[in-house]
Design a protein around this motif. Structure first.
Motif, PDB file in Angstrom:
ATOM      1  N   UNK A 128       0.806  -1.214   0.000  1.00 24.12           N
ATOM      2  CA  UNK A 128       0.000   0.000   0.000  1.00 24.12           C
ATOM      3  C   UNK A 128       0.838   1.262   0.000  1.00 24.12           C
ATOM      4  N   UNK A 129       0.268   2.351   0.499  1.00 23.37           N
ATOM      5  CA  UNK A 129       0.901   3.661   0.400  1.00 23.37           C
ATOM      6  C   UNK A 129       2.209   3.755   1.176  1.00 23.37           C
ATOM      7  N   UNK A 130       2.290   3.074   2.348  1.00 23.30           N
ATOM      8  CA  UNK A 130       3.519   3.152   3.134  1.00 23.30           C
ATOM      9  C   UNK A 130       4.650   2.365   2.498  1.00 23.30           C
ATOM     10  N   UNK A 131       4.320   1.405   1.651  1.00 19.31           N
ATOM     11  CA  UNK A 131       5.366   0.731   0.869  1.00 19.31           C
ATOM     12  C   UNK A 131       5.729   1.565  -0.349  1.00 19.31           C
ATOM     13  N   UNK A 132       4.730   2.151  -0.991  1.00 24.46           N
ATOM     14  CA  UNK A 132       4.983   2.947  -2.194  1.00 24.46           C
ATOM     15  C   UNK A 132       5.869   4.152  -1.885  1.00 24.46           C
ATOM     16  N   UNK A 133       5.785   4.707  -0.672  1.00 26.19           N
ATOM     17  CA  UNK A 133       6.621   5.858  -0.303  1.00 26.19           C
ATOM     18  C   UNK A 133       8.100   5.495  -0.338  1.00 26.19           C
ATOM     19  N   UNK A 134       8.397   4.206  -0.329  1.00 27.44           N
ATOM     20  CA  UNK A 134       9.775   3.734  -0.421  1.00 27.44           C
ATOM     21  C   UNK A 134      10.328   3.944  -1.825  1.00 27.44           C
ATOM     22  N   UNK A 135       9.438   4.114  -2.803  1.00 24.75           N
ATOM     23  CA  UNK A 135       9.845   4.142  -4.205  1.00 24.75           C
ATOM     24  C   UNK A 135       9.385   5.373  -4.968  1.00 24.75           C
ATOM     25  N   UNK A 136       8.593   6.260  -4.343  1.00 27.19           N
ATOM     26  CA  UNK A 136       8.068   7.417  -5.059  1.00 27.19           C
ATOM     27  C   UNK A 136       7.640   8.469  -4.041  1.00 27.19           C
ATOM     28  N   UNK A 137       7.290   9.688  -4.483  1.00 29.34           N
ATOM     29  CA  UNK A 137       6.768  10.700  -3.565  1.00 29.34           C
ATOM     30  C   UNK A 137       5.555  10.174  -2.813  1.00 29.34           C
ATOM     31  N   UNK A 138       5.436  10.583  -1.581  1.00 29.47           N
ATOM     32  CA  UNK A 138       4.438   9.998  -0.698  1.00 29.47           C
ATOM     33  C   UNK A 138       3.037  10.546  -0.938  1.00 29.47           C
ATOM     34  N   UNK A 139       2.058   9.634  -0.812  1.00 27.15           N
ATOM     35  CA  UNK A 139       0.660  10.038  -0.708  1.00 27.15           C
ATOM     36  C   UNK A 139       0.278   9.965   0.761  1.00 27.15           C
ATOM     37  N   UNK A 140      -0.446  10.970   1.219  1.00 28.45           N
ATOM     38  CA  UNK A 140      -0.798  11.034   2.637  1.00 28.45           C
ATOM     39  C   UNK A 140      -1.627   9.823   3.043  1.00 28.45           C
ATOM     40  N   UNK A 141      -1.249   9.197   4.146  1.00 26.44           N
ATOM     41  CA  UNK A 141      -2.016   8.088   4.682  1.00 26.44           C
ATOM     42  C   UNK A 141      -1.701   7.938   6.158  1.00 26.44           C
ATOM     43  N   UNK A 142      -2.654   7.466   6.904  1.00 25.14           N
ATOM     44  CA  UNK A 142      -2.444   7.153   8.312  1.00 25.14           C
ATOM     45  C   UNK A 142      -2.644   5.661   8.568  1.00 25.14           C
ATOM     46  N   UNK A 143      -2.919   4.906   7.524  1.00 28.30           N
ATOM     47  CA  UNK A 143      -3.200   3.482   7.663  1.00 28.30           C
ATOM     48  C   UNK A 143      -1.986   2.655   7.264  1.00 28.30           C
ATOM     49  N   UNK A 144      -1.944   1.439   7.780  1.00 27.53           N
ATOM     50  CA  UNK A 144      -0.877   0.507   7.466  1.00 27.53           C
ATOM     51  C   UNK A 144      -1.483  -0.704   6.770  1.00 27.53           C
TER      52      UNK A 144
END
Length: 221
Positions: free
Chosen positions: A55-71
């Motif tokens: 999900x988003x917290x993994x994608x932030x490892x490879x690209x600009x982050x999308x805001x999320x508070x979920x895991x």
């Protein structure tokens, strides 16, 4: 051709027709990443069960982050029952479609049974961030998002590919040759879209994601 494939190909073709170089986020803004939320210690809870952040917290490892508070995490379908039991013992409550930690963090557990799931989670154990969380490796994260096929997933794939180094792109291609050889053409189209987004105004390629992150933020990458 099934409906999902038709929609994907239509969206990619539309994007290719409209894409222009340098339409991505400003590079100097990408260097600033918000702090990650305080996350539960799933390593201690899940023990030896293979799992990975997706999900988003993994994608932030490879690209600009999308805001999320979920895991979002992925586990093998065969381990799902034990995962649920361990979360309950740790005080998590199942609310709606996600588990909620005692601290209020929402954790979505995805149960994988695809042929690539086991090697993907095994590879994630050696792809950890500074906090010790196993991150799904880029080729498998892209494959998972490709199979989900939502518009946001396709956009994420293009952005991650656009910022990936050539050896990372080759690794993605290899995974697709193994598991989705019929979709290599669509993968290349998404790579083209990603490269166009991050291309500089004179047509120069942008730096890789590692070059864009401030040294002070490395522990969050």
């Amino acid at each position: 051709m099934d409906t999902r494939t038709l929609i994907r190909k239509t969206l990619i073709q539309m994007a290719l027709q409209r894409a222009r170089p340098g339409t991505g986020s400003r590079w100097e803004l990408i260097r600033r990443r918000p702090s990650m939320p305080s996350l539960p210690n799933l390593a201690a809870i899940l023990g030896p069960i293979p799992w990975a952040v997706v999900g988003a917290l993994a994608a932030r490892h490879y690209m600009p982050e999308r805001a999320t508070q979920d895991l979002d995490i992925a586990v093998l379908e065969k381990d799902a029952s034990e995962v649920r039991g361990r979360l309950q013992q740790a005080g998590f409550r199942y609310v709606g479609a996600a588990w909620v930690s005692p601290e209020g963090v929402s954790v979505d557990v995805l149960e994988l049974n695809a042929p690539w799931a086991e090697p993907a989670l095994q590879a994630a154990q050696g792809n950890r961030d500074a906090a010790g969380f196993p991150i799904l490796p880029l080729p498998y994260l892209i494959l998972m998002k490709f199979e989900a096929g939502r518009m946001q997933d396709l956009a994420d794939i293009a952005r991650m590919l656009g910022m990936a180094a050539s050896d990372q792109v080759d690794a993605v291609r290899e995974v697709f040759r193994r598991y989705r050889p019929e979709d290599l053409e669509d993968l290349e189209s998404l790579l083209t879209l990603g490269r166009l987004e991050w291309m500089g105004p004179e047509g120069a390629s942008s730096p890789s994601i590692d070059e864009r992150v401030d040294p002070d933020d490395q522990e969050l990458a």
